[in-house]
Structure formats: C-alpha cells, structure tokens
Design a protein around this motif. Structure first.
Motif, short mmCIF file in Angstrom:
data_model
loop_
_atom_site.label_atom_id
_atom_site.label_comp_id
_atom_site.label_asym_id
_atom_site.label_seq_id
_atom_site.Cartn_x
_atom_site.Cartn_y
_atom_site.Cartn_z
N VAL A 42 1.36 -1.07 0.17
CA VAL A 42 -0.24 0.21 -0.18
C VAL A 42 1.41 0.73 -0.41
N GLY A 45 2.76 1.65 -3.40
CA GLY A 45 1.77 1.89 -4.77
C GLY A 45 1.83 0.23 -5.06
N VAL A 47 -0.24 -2.29 -4.57
CA VAL A 47 -1.33 -3.56 -4.07
C VAL A 47 -1.79 -4.05 -5.19
N GLY A 48 -2.05 -3.01 -6.89
CA GLY A 48 -2.21 -3.69 -7.97
C GLY A 48 -1.44 -4.69 -8.18
N TYR A 90 -8.63 1.25 -9.97
CA TYR A 90 -8.51 2.59 -8.60
C TYR A 90 -8.21 2.42 -8.10
N TYR A 91 -7.08 1.69 -7.71
CA TYR A 91 -5.62 1.41 -7.02
C TYR A 91 -3.89 2.19 -7.67
N LYS A 92 -4.59 2.09 -9.34
CA LYS A 92 -3.27 2.85 -10.03
C LYS A 92 -4.22 3.75 -10.23
#
Length: 94
Positions: A42, A45, A47-48, A90-92
């Motif tokens: 997290v 960055g 997570v994806g 969404y995470y990106k």
C-alpha cells in the motif's frame, strides 16, 4: 440449475481463488508476513500488482469450469476477474 446461482458460485470461487493466489504469492516470495507485506504494498503503490499476481489462480478455476462444461460458473469467475481488474485500476489511478 439456476443461471444466477451458477454465476454466483463462479463469482465466489473467483474471489476465493484470487485471495488464495495473493496469499500464496506473499507466503512464497515475501520475506515478511502477510500484514507487513500488504502494508508495504500500500505504501509503495504495489497493491495492484499484488492483486494481479493473485488473479493468476483464476485461470485455473476458469478453465477448470470450462473443462467440466460449467459455462455459467466460468462466467462468474470471469466477472470476479473483471472486478479485480477494476480494483487494480482504482489503485493505479488514486
């Protein structure tokens, strides 16, 4: 059998396969525990990427259902995979 029920079963199998795949990846390739690895992902960055690697296990479920001619269950797994892709997107973006 009911089409909605078959889709729901496939969707649940897809979510479970993705979760197990992600946890397996963490356990096999990370030096840290599950919680620490997820926190680091997290913060950095990633997570994806972690979720995408976990989704590889959905291939097994998808083609397994196709092999035994459970097409609606395979569609449910596909829907779960698409949901995972949306979460990754969404995470990106954010």
């Amino acid at each position: 059998m009911n089409v909605k029920k078959e889709l729901a079963i496939g969707f649940i199998v897809g979510i479970i396969a993705n979760t197990i795949g992600t946890l397996l990846y963490i356990l096999l390739f990370s030096e840290f525990g599950i919680a620490d690895t997820f926190k680091a992902a997290v913060q950095q960055g990633h997570v994806g990427s972690l979720l995408a690697l976990g989704a590889i296990l959905n291939l097994v479920a998808f083609f397994g259902f196709l092999r035994i001619r459970r097409d609606n269950r395979a569609k449910g797994v596909l829907i779960a995979t698409l949901l995972t892709a949306l979460v990754i997107l969404y995470y990106k973006i954010f």
